[in-house]
Design a protein around this motif. Structure first.
Motif, mmCIF file in Angstrom:
data_model
loop_
_atom_site.group_PDB
_atom_site.id
_atom_site.type_symbol
_atom_site.label_atom_id
_atom_site.label_comp_id
_atom_site.label_asym_id
_atom_site.label_seq_id
_atom_site.Cartn_x
_atom_site.Cartn_y
_atom_site.Cartn_z
ATOM 1 N N TYR C 40 -37.051 -12.549 25.661
ATOM 2 C CA TYR C 40 -36.163 -13.424 26.096
ATOM 3 C C TYR C 40 -34.830 -12.651 26.325
ATOM 4 N N ARG C 41 -33.971 -13.210 27.142
ATOM 5 C CA ARG C 41 -32.764 -12.757 27.620
ATOM 6 C C ARG C 41 -31.566 -13.683 27.385
ATOM 7 N N PRO C 42 -30.406 -13.225 27.163
ATOM 8 C CA PRO C 42 -29.248 -14.131 26.677
ATOM 9 C C PRO C 42 -29.135 -15.224 27.869
ATOM 10 N N GLY C 43 -28.987 -16.459 27.570
ATOM 11 C CA GLY C 43 -28.684 -17.523 28.643
ATOM 12 C C GLY C 43 -29.950 -18.413 28.617
ATOM 13 N N GLN C 44 -31.202 -17.957 28.122
ATOM 14 C CA GLN C 44 -32.569 -18.589 28.179
ATOM 15 C C GLN C 44 -32.540 -19.658 26.892
ATOM 16 N N PHE C 45 -33.501 -20.821 27.330
ATOM 17 C CA PHE C 45 -33.532 -21.749 26.260
ATOM 18 C C PHE C 45 -34.971 -21.921 25.643
ATOM 19 N N PHE C 103 -28.391 -14.857 31.949
ATOM 20 C CA PHE C 103 -27.109 -14.075 32.454
ATOM 21 C C PHE C 103 -27.325 -12.764 33.196
ATOM 22 N N PRO C 104 -26.707 -12.544 34.067
ATOM 23 C CA PRO C 104 -26.524 -11.002 34.481
ATOM 24 C C PRO C 104 -26.068 -10.227 33.692
ATOM 25 N N PHE C 105 -26.796 -8.926 33.653
ATOM 26 C CA PHE C 105 -26.481 -8.036 32.483
ATOM 27 C C PHE C 105 -26.202 -6.648 33.235
ATOM 28 N N GLU C 106 -27.342 -6.092 33.783
ATOM 29 C CA GLU C 106 -27.272 -4.936 34.595
ATOM 30 C C GLU C 106 -25.988 -5.036 35.791
ATOM 31 N N GLU C 107 -26.082 -6.163 36.325
ATOM 32 C CA GLU C 107 -25.258 -6.172 37.570
ATOM 33 C C GLU C 107 -23.727 -6.289 37.257
ATOM 34 N N VAL C 108 -23.433 -6.559 35.935
ATOM 35 C CA VAL C 108 -22.110 -6.686 35.596
ATOM 36 C C VAL C 108 -21.574 -5.520 34.967
ATOM 37 N N LYS C 109 -22.380 -4.385 34.889
ATOM 38 C CA LYS C 109 -21.965 -3.314 34.187
ATOM 39 C C LYS C 109 -20.843 -2.650 34.864
ATOM 40 N N GLY C 110 -19.999 -2.228 34.203
ATOM 41 C CA GLY C 110 -18.813 -1.559 34.955
ATOM 42 C C GLY C 110 -17.496 -2.389 35.102
ATOM 43 N N LYS C 111 -17.755 -3.668 34.733
ATOM 44 C CA LYS C 111 -16.710 -4.851 35.126
ATOM 45 C C LYS C 111 -15.949 -5.106 33.658
ATOM 46 N N HIS C 112 -14.876 -5.734 33.813
ATOM 47 C CA HIS C 112 -14.113 -6.531 32.919
ATOM 48 C C HIS C 112 -15.097 -7.587 32.548
ATOM 49 N N ALA C 230 -17.962 -14.652 40.465
ATOM 50 C CA ALA C 230 -17.620 -13.927 39.428
ATOM 51 C C ALA C 230 -17.457 -14.786 38.346
ATOM 52 N N ILE C 231 -17.585 -16.329 38.358
ATOM 53 C CA ILE C 231 -17.417 -17.098 37.425
ATOM 54 C C ILE C 231 -19.148 -17.653 37.253
ATOM 55 N N ILE C 232 -19.464 -17.514 36.003
ATOM 56 C CA ILE C 232 -20.884 -17.889 35.616
ATOM 57 C C ILE C 232 -20.933 -18.515 34.311
ATOM 58 N N THR C 233 -21.559 -19.750 34.346
ATOM 59 C CA THR C 233 -21.724 -20.590 33.351
ATOM 60 C C THR C 233 -23.188 -21.163 33.094
ATOM 61 N N THR C 234 -23.483 -21.916 31.928
ATOM 62 C CA THR C 234 -24.691 -22.489 31.657
ATOM 63 C C THR C 234 -24.427 -23.935 31.680
ATOM 64 N N LEU C 235 -25.504 -24.770 32.291
ATOM 65 C CA LEU C 235 -25.278 -26.002 32.289
ATOM 66 C C LEU C 235 -26.184 -27.062 31.438
ATOM 67 N N GLU C 236 -25.852 -28.034 31.028
ATOM 68 C CA GLU C 236 -26.726 -28.807 30.062
ATOM 69 C C GLU C 236 -26.823 -29.969 30.681
ATOM 70 N N ASP C 259 -34.221 -23.622 37.862
ATOM 71 C CA ASP C 259 -33.301 -22.934 38.465
ATOM 72 C C ASP C 259 -32.200 -22.564 37.789
ATOM 73 N N GLY C 260 -31.851 -23.057 36.660
ATOM 74 C CA GLY C 260 -30.845 -22.572 35.927
ATOM 75 C C GLY C 260 -31.315 -22.262 34.242
ATOM 76 N N PRO C 261 -30.612 -22.537 33.379
ATOM 77 C CA PRO C 261 -29.377 -23.219 33.242
ATOM 78 C C PRO C 261 -28.236 -22.227 33.577
ATOM 79 N N VAL C 262 -28.274 -21.053 33.884
ATOM 80 C CA VAL C 262 -27.171 -20.166 34.244
ATOM 81 C C VAL C 262 -27.069 -20.236 35.861
ATOM 82 N N PHE C 263 -25.879 -20.572 36.093
ATOM 83 C CA PHE C 263 -25.493 -20.679 37.533
ATOM 84 C C PHE C 263 -24.083 -20.063 37.806
#
Ligand SMILES: Cc1cc2nc3c(=O)[nH]c(=O)nc-3n(C[C@H](O)[C@H](O)[C@H](O)COP(=O)(O)OP(=O)(O)OC[C@H]3O[C@@H](n4cnc5c(N)ncnc54)[C@H](O)[C@@H]3O)c2cc1C
Ligand code: SF4
Ligand code: SF4
Lengths: 674, 345, 276
Positions: C40-45, C103-112, C230-236, C259-263
């Motif tokens: 599993y990856r972070p964000g999954q349930f 959650f995206p991981f590789e895609e956000v490398k290099g960012k704050h 650049a704003i990412i959330t998980t919905l319940e 399709d989520g829970p990460v959007f």
């Protein structure tokens, strides 16, 4: 997958439905299109009717209280314990010390056998049903008169009506099958007038909504009668008995003068009078919203006068349809579950008729007038309760609970562990509607057969069989073997059911009583009375009086609304999945009571939606969650009746003649919780 | 089009042969005059002259309640599942209902297959019966699901004076002809022509509820619906759930666990997105607290372009059962009209 | 047939009380084959079965790195969670999943990287925080802002302390209502945002919490210049099946479970309902 045609077990409409069975289990419900009431539709309760039967929470075995706990017993043991318990009270205090409650849910056969058990075996006249508290006090429905519910009125009248008057009725909540017809009538052009404090959906869609202040029902009806008689030149038949008295009693009730007391704008009332006079066929629907008013009796009389005036004065044809809340409240009354009559509304002083019962039952019958359900509490020492629960129906629920607790002996037959059952000394498990045969009578007096689709769980059995077993254990066997046999005896002894062959198949909508044969058989039969008008009582015109007046200390009026979520918490609903979906919201979001407030009032008293508010009345203090809604009129806070019963906030008003208790509008103060 | 002829006097024989290897589900009269699809014991039971059955085929593929898991908590927990493996032929069922199954296929198949549904679906054969006399509530012409189909069935039958014109729409449909070759005759050119004439005639016979969904779909998909329409619809809805329960393509469910001693069963039950607790979260937050919010969500799922793309077609097939079953007046034609006109009558 | 409704059995390894109503359960799948396959990856349930009480969705609140078990942090609110809270080590439950996207991981490398959590919204963020920190060098900066109603409601207290002290990571806490002994910030979690100084043009924010908090924080972030992607959330949402069949979690044309829970905020804006 055979479909089994039967009747919905919930409201008084009596929709036809089919049960689906697989491997001995109920797996679903479908509506009947050909049924005259349901016409292919069901409300949320009907769609989930199978869940009330096939339910893990059902009672399955007789339970007897031993050392404080209810423990499983055999039927023989349980019947023995019941027989002993009742006999003890009979011996020490006599039959008057026992009260028996029948059921607006159970079949006619159950209720009939219970009446025989009460008046014959126990010889107690104290037999009633607590749901009757919802019926307008007054003469039995057989005594004639267009307003009293035994004429030709039927739901199908709505299909040809050009004006529909909803008086204290919100059928979308209480009688969905009736509401469906109102929507369709409206769609084809019929006009709708809704008289109710709450702006319910049909009131919002109505041509005129009269936001009647609770307690002023007679007054606005008086004003309407005044308008029709005095101003609009209603061509009333001058010879009509009672007309001049009626005229006198409403003289001077100009709508402009009653506006302040009733909240009904004069212009709106004039519009109603105009609509009324320009109509050919009017259907007046009333339900608990009127029947649980403090002035229900006189208000219904006023409606009766209105209808009578019309019929004799060339006005529109009027049907007044009283909408009973429960599937068999009508039948329960028909079967003589009442302290003052025998099955078929046979008066206790009719020697010849009573003799027929005594002959058939081979015993003497208790002929005195007994106690009503609400009078039994605190006066009897033992109670035998079948499918009824005073803690859910009487306005002072807590007092009812205390009265049950104080009994020496309490027996409850039910399908679930109801609040009353959990207090009982003996709990007897009954078969649910799909596990047995029998008949119910809907609010239009359709006698409809229900059918057995599956076996009852565990050792549950038909209510009438349980009663017969207990009677046998008391040394007085009741010779019944089947619902058919019981029904035939009813049709024989109670002339109102004469001419109905068993089983009156539900697919056709059953058979309405009285049949032509029934009409012939009994002089007491309905609809024979002359149309009458009566003067409005000055007392009722005044309304609930000073105790219900707001003042500086208590500036808001609290009204218990019986048409608001009437099924919440009901034992047969709360065990189904409807309580996970549709029915859960109020129970979950407003567990301490849903205080509906107009946005202006919420602002004025500084409370917010979804938050608890402190509610203070002269009677007590409580907390309830606020729901801010335009449905509540300004100045009046509305709470579901069944939550108000537990609030300890409200005044209780009793009917002077019958002692019937109802919650009366009560002034309150609302504020945020500190 | 591949078409054959099943002469009138061979229809019963064909049905009897089908019954040898499968449960045959066909329209039949129940009670007074209600027509339900149900398993028949004899071809005599089939009501060929019906309009729309009270309910669609959904109950056979997705029962109102069904076990989806059995477990035992006696000692270490054990879990298991069982599937309905009954072969079924749906004979003489309506085109709209057969089309409805295609929507269920999209929702219960896809990249995560629902095994309970699929077990039944794979063992089902659909013989549609075309509609020559639509009923007043019907609007399948607007649902692109009748009165005659161009595909999506195993066989499609059209009643002609000489018997049934049988169109073959799949290998399974073809096999049923092949296995019973002795019963079938060749279809004449004018019999095929008659089928097209009847189809054109039937299309002219639709009544007041012709729903013109396309117009509503456009507004709904572009978020151009006047908010008042939802409020007005809300006053006409009683939350009975009937529209969803009767709908051939509504298929929401809820799940409960139930114990009997140490044996448990997890069941799913039909649920309806219009019920007030449907989306309510355990925290008490309800994302669709008002009835108008829920009606909007339902119609978006039924007839938005977005969902039509996801499901392969719009979810409303125009069977008209919501018209008959609506306790209030918020059925699909009424609401579609409201959406188009910006106000509900 | 592969049956996505069939839970895998798992046993509770450890029970750690977080707050008065929240407990972290460490679970391990019973079957070693299933354990290996459980990636599993972070964000999954997962959907957790408490047999007899029912099933409910919970995000996996621990990083998969170096572990063959995983954490679920659960607040007691109802039937399933109520019975679960009565269970102890050795108790058996069922698990379906992992479900949903991540959650995206590789895609956000290099960012704050900015994490904003409210209440139990820290549960889904925790594995991502752990993974990001493990590869700290790959990211420009890491900031965690976390708020709860009261100091008593703060979850993962040991870890919060650790994060506050850890090199290369900023972790700020706040509570809505202070209590005795609380010397930290008081106010909603959004009130911590002005204390963050990062280059928003090269930043991504992971936001999780109650709906109302998400709404306000997202507004603030937009105001700060965070783009919608650049704003990412998980919905319940209320969920029954977790696999896009029961439809309870549907918003507009999306299933939160599938399709989520990460959007991203861009996706959320498209979900019509969210705008209300
Ligand atoms: C993707 C996702 C991730 C989540 N992650 C977490 C997490 O990490 N930690 C956490 O604490 N929470 C989390 N939640 C929330 C969690 O799922 C809920 O708190 C949980 O479902 C509550 O279950 P319950 O049975 O205890 O509550 P209940 O309120 O008893 O039940 C929840 C729902 O079940 C229904 N229900 C209640 N009673 C009945 C009944 N008698 N019959 C049928 N249905 C009924 C209700 O409609 C209610 O909405 C998450 C939710 C989602 C969607
Ligand atoms: S309207 Fe009344 S009788 Fe009809 S389904 Fe609903 S509860 Fe049952
Ligand atoms: S059938 Fe009609 S009343 Fe019932 S839920 Fe659907 S729209 Fe509402």
């Amino acid at each position: 997958m055979p479909e089994i045609a039967t009747v919905c077990p919930y409201c008084g409409c009596g929709c036809g439905l089919y049960l689906h069975v697989r491997d001995g289990r109920l797996i679903g419900v479908s509506p009947s299109r050909s049924h005259p009431v349901s016409q292919g539709r069901l409300c949320v309760k009907g769609w989930h009717a199978h869940e009330v039967v096939d339910n893990p929470n059902r009672l399955t075995h007789p339970l007897v209280r031993r050392e404080g706990n209810l423990v499983v017993a055999s039927w023989e043991e349980a019947a023995e314990v019941v027989a002993n318990g009742l006999s003890k009270v009979l011996e020490s205090e006599g039959p008057q010390a026992i009260g028996v409650l029948g059921s607006a849910r159970c079949t006619n056969e159950d209720n009939y056998v219970l009446v025989r058990f009460a008046r014959g075996t126990l010889r107690t006249p104290n037999i009633d049903c607590s749901a009757r508290v919802q019926c307008v006090p007054g003469p039995a429905p057989t005594s004639g008169g267009p307003s009293l519910g035994a004429g030709a009125e039927e739901i199908a009248d709505l299909d040809s009506a050009d004006l529909i008057l909803l008086v204290g009725s919100d059928p979308t909540e209480e009688h969905p099958a009736v509401a469906a017809r109102v929507y369709r009538a409206r769609q084809r052009g019929a006009r709708v007038v809704a008289a109710a404090a709450r702006a319910h959906p049909l009131a919002r869609l109505a041509d005129v909504h009269l936001p009647v202040r609770p307690g002023s029902e007679v007054r606005w009806l008086g004003s309407l009668l005044h308008l029709l008689l005095a101003e609009q030149g209603f061509a009333a038949d001058a010879d009509m008995p009672g007309l001049s008295e009626l005229r006198a009693s409403v003289a001077g009730l100009r709508p402009e003068d009653t506006e302040a007391a009733t909240n009904v704008p004069a212009e709106a009332l004039r519009e109603v009078a105009r609509l009324y006079l320009s109509s050919k066929q009017v259907v007046i629907l009333y339900s608990t919203g009127l029947a649980l008013s403090t002035v229900a009796g006189p208000a219904l009389q006023a409606l009766g006068s209105l209808a009578a005036l019309s019929s004799r004065g060339g006005g529109p044809e009027v049907s007044v349809l009283g909408l009973l809340s429960r599937n068999n409240l009508q039948g329960c009354r028909d079967m003589g579950v009442a302290p003052d009559s025998l099955p078929g509304y046979v008066p206790l002083n009719d020697d010849a008729a009573v003799a027929r019962f005594e002959q058939a039952w081979k015993c003497e019958v208790a002929r005195e007038k007994g106690l009503r359900a609400w009078e039994m509490l605190g006066r009897v020492r033992a109670m035998y309760v079948v499918g009824d629960d005073v803690t859910r129906s009487l306005p002072d629920a807590d007092a009812a609970r205390r009265a049950l607790e104080a009994l020496d002996f309490l027996v409850v037959q039910d399908i679930f562990m109801s609040p009353a059952a959990s207090m009982a000394d003996v709990v007897l498990p009954a078969a649910a509607f799909a596990e047995r045969e029998g008949t119910w009578t809907n609010l239009e007096r359709r006698v409809q057969g229900i059918r057995k689709a599956v076996a009852p769980p565990g050792e549950a059995r038909e209510d009438w069989r349980i009663v017969a077993d207990v009677s046998r254990a008391m040394g007085k066997p009741l010779p019944y073997e089947s619902a058919k046999q019981i029904f035939e005896e009813i049709a024989d002894l109670a002339s109102i059911y004469a001419g109905i062959a068993y089983p009156p198949a539900a697919v056709n909508g059953g058979i309405r009583w009285p049949t032509p044969e029934g009409r012939k058989a009994g002089e007491t039969v309905a609809g024979s009375g002359e149309a009458e008008v009566t003067a409005l009582s000055a007392e009722a015109l005044k309304g609930p009086g000073a105790r219900a007046e707001t003042n500086e200390e208590y500036p808001l009026l609290l009204a218990a609304d019986p048409t608001l979520r009437p099924w919440d918490g009901e034992v047969t609903v709360c065990h189904t999945l409807t309580s996970a979906g549709e029915f859960a919201v109020v129970a979950r979001d407003y567990p301490d009571g849903m205080l509906c407030l107009n946005p202006e009032d919420a602002k004025r008293f500084g409370v917010r939606g979804g938050r608890p508010a402190r509610v203070v009345s002269p009677k007590g203090e409580s907390q309830m969650q606020v729901r801010v809604t335009e449905e509540a009129p300004e100045g009046i806070a509305l709470v579901p009746y069944n939550q108000a019963m537990h609030s300890g906030l409200m005044e209780i008003s009793t009917d002077p003649e019958t002692g019937r208790p109802v919650l009366a509008p009560t002034p309150i103060l609302v504020g945020p919780v500190q | 089009m591949t078409a054959r002829m099943l002469p009138g006097n061979k229809i019963d024989e064909f049905a009897v042969r089908l019954m040898r290897s499968a449960e045959v589900v066909a329209p039949r009269r129940v009670g007074e005059e209600d027509v339900f699809y149900g398993a028949i014991a004899s071809p005599d039971e089939i009501a060929w002259d019906y309009g729309t059955a009270v309910e669609p085929l959904k109950r056979f593929l997705l029962p109102q309640r069904e076990p989806i898991l059995r477990f035992s908590t006696n000692g270490r927990i054990r879990v298991g599942a069982e599937y309905d493996e009954q072969q079924r032929v749906f004979l003489g069922v309506r085109c709209c209902d057969v089309t409805g199954v295609a929507v269920l296929d999209a929702m219960y198949g896809g990249d995560t297959v629902d095994p309970y549904y699929m077990s039944r679906r794979e063992r089902s054969t659909f013989i549609a019966l075309t509609c020559q006399q639509p009923e007043p509530h019907c609007f399948c012409v607007c649902g692109d699901a009748g009165p005659f189909l161009e595909g999506g069935y195993d066989q499609q039958w059209t009643a002609l004076p000489e018997g049934m014109l049988v169109e073959i729409g799949s290998a399974a449909g073809e096999a049923l002809v092949r296995d019973n070759e002795d019963l079938f005759a060749e279809a004449e050119v004018d019999q095929v022509a008659a089928r097209y004439r009847l189809a054109r005639e039937a299309e002219q016979k639709f009544g007041e509820f012709k729903s013109y969904i396309a117009g509503a779909m456009r507004k709904l998909s572009m978020n151009e619906v006047a908010p008042a329409v939802w409020e007005q619809a809300a006053d006409r809805c009683m939350e009975c759930g009937g529209c969803t329960y009767l709908c051939p393509t509504c298929s929401c469910f809820t799940v409960t666990d139930r114990m009997a001693g140490q044996d448990g069963v997890r069941e799913r039950h039909w649920d309806a997105c219009l019920y007030s607790c449907y989306a309510r979260e355990a925290s008490g937050h309800n994302p669709r607290p008002e009835r108008e919010d829920r009606l909007r969500a339902r119609f978006f799922h039924k007839i938005s372009h977005q969902w039509a793309v996801r499901n392969g077609r719009q979810a409303c097939v125009g069977c008209g059962r919501c018209v008959l079953g609506c306790m209030g007046w918020a059925h699909t034609p009424a609401v579609s009209e409201g959406i188009r006109r910006g106000v509900m009558t | 047939m592969n049956n996505p409704y069939l839970p895998k059995l798992a046993t509770i390894q450890k029970v750690k009380v977080e707050t008065y109503d929240t407990t972290t359960f460490t679970l391990r799948l019973d079957d070693s084959g299933e354990r290996k396959a459980f990636e599993y990856r972070p964000g999954q349930f997962v959907e957790l079965s408490v047999f007899g009480a029912g099933e409910a969705p919970f995000c996996i609140s621990s990083s998969a790195h170096g572990r063959d078990d995983f954490d679920l942090s659960v607040r007691k609110v109802g039937r399933v969670t109520g019975v679960l809270h009565e269970m102890g080590e050795g108790g058996q439950v069922g698990i379906r999943g992992p479900l949903g996207n991540c959650f995206p991981f590789e895609e956000v490398k290099g960012k704050h990287i900015l994490f904003v959590g409210g209440g139990i919204g820290l549960f889904p963020l925790r594995p991502q925080i752990q993974d990001v920190y493990r590869e700290r060098a790959q990211f420009a900066s890491v900031t965690v802002l976390y708020g709860a109603r009261t100091p008593e409601d703060l979850v993962y207290q040991d870890e919060l302390e650790q994060w506050q002290q850890q090199e290369g990571m900023t972790c700020l806490l706040t509570v809505d209502t202070a209590a005795d002994g609380w010397s930290g910030n008081v106010g909603v979690v959004g009130s911590l945002l002005p204390k963050v100084s990062i280059d928003v043009s090269n930043a991504v924010a992971f936001v999780c919490g109650p709906p109302i908090m998400i709404r306000f924080v997202v507004q603030d972030l937009s105001g700060m210049g965070f783009g919608d992607d650049a704003i990412i959330t998980t919905l319940e949402r209320h969920m029954r099946c977790g696999i896009g069949k029961c439809n309870h979690c549907m918003i507009g044309d999306k299933w939160v479970c599938k399709d989520g829970p990460v959007f991203s905020y861009r996706e959320m804006r498209a979900m019509a309902e969210f705008e209300e």
